[in-house]
Write an enzyme that holds these catalytic residues in place. Structure first.
Site, PDB file in Angstrom:
ATOM      1  CD  GLU A  13      43.574  -4.820 -56.820  1.00  0.00           C
ATOM      2  OE1 GLU A  13      42.677  -5.059 -55.989  1.00  0.00           O
ATOM      3  OE2 GLU A  13      43.357  -4.709 -58.033  1.00  0.00           O
ATOM      4  N   GLY A  67      40.633  -4.351 -52.195  1.00  0.00           N
ATOM      5  CA  GLY A  67      40.775  -3.323 -53.221  1.00  0.00           C
ATOM      6  C   GLY A  67      39.411  -3.041 -53.820  1.00  0.00           C
ATOM      7  CB  SER A  80      56.347   0.315 -74.139  1.00  0.00           C
ATOM      8  OG  SER A  80      57.403   0.855 -74.903  1.00  0.00           O
ATOM      9  CG  HIS A 106      42.638   9.190 -46.703  1.00  0.00           C
ATOM     10  ND1 HIS A 106      42.475  10.204 -45.795  1.00  0.00           N
ATOM     11  CD2 HIS A 106      41.660   8.286 -46.443  1.00  0.00           C
ATOM     12  CE1 HIS A 106      41.440   9.937 -45.017  1.00  0.00           C
ATOM     13  NE2 HIS A 106      40.922   8.776 -45.389  1.00  0.00           N
ATOM     14  CB  SER A 113      39.138   4.156 -39.194  1.00  0.00           C
ATOM     15  OG  SER A 113      37.912   4.746 -39.578  1.00  0.00           O
ATOM     16  NE  ARG A 114      34.897   0.738 -40.407  1.00  0.00           N
ATOM     17  CZ  ARG A 114      35.402   0.014 -39.423  1.00  0.00           C
ATOM     18  NH1 ARG A 114      36.575  -0.516 -39.529  1.00  0.00           N
ATOM     19  NH2 ARG A 114      34.729  -0.166 -38.313  1.00  0.00           N
TER      20      ARG A 114
END
Length: 138
Positions: free
Chosen positions: A61, A81, A91, A105, A108-109
């Site tokens: 993230e 996020g 592992s 992708h 714009s949003r």
């Protein structure tokens, strides 16, 4: 901005954050990707001495959100996020892992990222998908 300036910006955004706590370091950037590395040691282990899945997700993230920030005007927009998924395939006990976020992708949003976490030999440790919402600053 140059590659060095982008990596320095990512480093500066990481100060006093989880990224600094986990020793995540941004190491490479291109037109459609951002790569960071994280040491695997007792700080990021689960009780059995293996890389914790949550640490892998935090790495994914972090690199995916930072990558989205590179595509937006941060004076006008914020990145959030909104969904992350991870498949942990292998592992890892020690060394380093590398996370590379590649854009799937770029709307714009909404930005959708694939993040591959690999070891020093390029073996896939985790495969993640991150959705980021791009919100106007109020």
């Amino acid at each position: 901005m140059s590659k060095a300036e982008i990596l320095e910006l990512c480093k500066n955004m990481s100060k006093n954050t989880l990224m600094e706590t986990l020793n995540i370091e941004y190491i490479d950037v291109g037109d459609d990707f951002l790569t960071a590395k994280m040491p695997v040691n007792s700080k990021v282990h689960q009780p059995m001495g293996l890389l914790h899945g949550g640490a892998s997700v935090a790495l994914a993230e972090s690199v995916g959100s930072a990558a989205s920030m590179l595509f937006v005007d941060l004076k006008q927009f914020e990145v959030r996020g909104i969904e992350i998924s991870a498949n942990h395939l292998r592992s890892k006990k020690e060394g380093e892992v590398f996370a590379t976020a590649k854009i799937i992708h770029k709307g714009s949003r909404l930005h959708l990222w694939e993040i591959k976490i690999t070891d020093e030999e390029g073996k896939l440790i985790s495969l993640c998908k991150l959705s980021n919402m791009i919100l106007p600053k109020l």
